[in-house]
Scaffold this active site. Structure first.
Site, PDB file in Angstrom:
ATOM      1  N   ASP A  54       0.835  -1.200   0.000  1.00 35.60           N
ATOM      2  CA  ASP A  54       0.000   0.000   0.000  1.00 35.60           C
ATOM      3  C   ASP A  54       0.868   1.247   0.000  1.00 35.60           C
ATOM      4  O   ASP A  54       2.049   1.206   0.352  1.00 35.60           O
ATOM      5  CB  ASP A  54      -0.885   0.035   1.250  1.00 35.60           C
ATOM      6  N   TYR A 115       5.176  -9.969   7.425  1.00 36.99           N
ATOM      7  CA  TYR A 115       5.075  -8.537   7.655  1.00 36.99           C
ATOM      8  C   TYR A 115       5.356  -8.257   9.124  1.00 36.99           C
ATOM      9  O   TYR A 115       5.020  -9.068  10.000  1.00 36.99           O
ATOM     10  CB  TYR A 115       3.678  -8.022   7.304  1.00 36.99           C
TER      11      TYR A 115
END
Length: 253
Positions: A54, A115
């Site tokens: 993102d 992540y």
């Protein structure tokens, strides 16, 4: 045309970019790397990446592959990373560049992605971490957050932990192999690993864990959120700047 295929491991500070994917504005990280490759190898193929990120999200282990015509590749392979980095802005770096077999695919051969999300849990924000961590000044119940994080591990319908985007969500089921909360002083790290993720899923999980740690969401509510599939029942999306694509794993061949 005979080509050589290379695997790149990339790190970048995503603050100035609209995510990895190429943009019409040219402000995707991919745009910068592709432009550098094009200067070195005019016949270079489009990059294929392990993941998208993102806008504002960082990486230190995104993987991509490309092919270069054999007759254009005139340097020792060990010099490739240095050559690309010389043409990149300072906030993007190729950490490693290696030649791989012709069948390698950075996207489809990945078996897991990890992540990490950083939270600075202290009344005063560390000014040196402001671009890399979410400042949460209120006390957090870390024990409750850890217990809740464990409930995300396994195969679940994660539609309550994704954001709407154009098109129909075809398959909301994902498998997480790891979801844990680490603490070192005021720094909390949420580690999330799985075979794949929905749009903004890691940020939604982290935001939910933080709000649960603040006592703003029920400590035993994760199971109901997963079962209900309603985004409105889960927590907020954590800000993008605390998230890093840490590592992509591949099978050894």
């Amino acid at each position: 045309m005979s080509t050589l295929k290379f695997k790149l491991t990339l790190a970048f500070d995503g603050a100035a970019y609209h995510g990895w994917q190429g943009q019409r504005s040219g402000r995707g990280v991919e745009d910068q790397v592709q432009a550098a490759l094009g200067r070195l190898f005019p016949g270079a193929s489009p990059l294929v990446a392990s993941s998208r990120t993102d806008a504002g999200v960082h990486a230190r282990g995104l993987v991509a592959h490309f092919e270069a015509p054999r007759d254009e590749f005139k340097m020792p392979p060990r010099h490739l990373a240095l050559a690309i980095n010389a043409l990149l802005p300072d906030d993007i770096r190729v950490l490693a560049a290696v030649r791989v077999r012709a069948a390698f695919n950075a996207r489809f051969d990945a078996i897991s992605k990890q992540y990490r999300y950083t939270v600075w849990n202290h009344p005063v924000m560390d000014p040196l971490r402001r671009g890399q961590a979410w400042h949460v000044p209120r006390p957090l119940n870390v024990a409750a957050m850890r217990a809740a994080a464990a409930l995300f591990v396994g195969t679940h319908d994660f539609r309550a932990f994704t954001s709407k985007r154009p098109g129909v969500l075809k398959d909301p089921v994902r498998t997480l192999t790891r979801c844990e909360v680490r603490r070192r002083g005021p720094e909390l790290t949420v580690v999330i690993e799985g075979s794949g993720f929905l749009y903004k899923m890691c940020r939604a999980i982290t935001g939910t864990l933080v709000q649960l740690g603040e006592g703003r969401l029920p400590a035993d509510g994760i199971g109901a959120m997963l079962a209900g599939g309603d985004r409105r029942t889960a927590g907020m999306n954590a800000p993008a700047h605390g998230l890093v694509l840490w590592q992509v794993r591949y099978r050894r061949r």
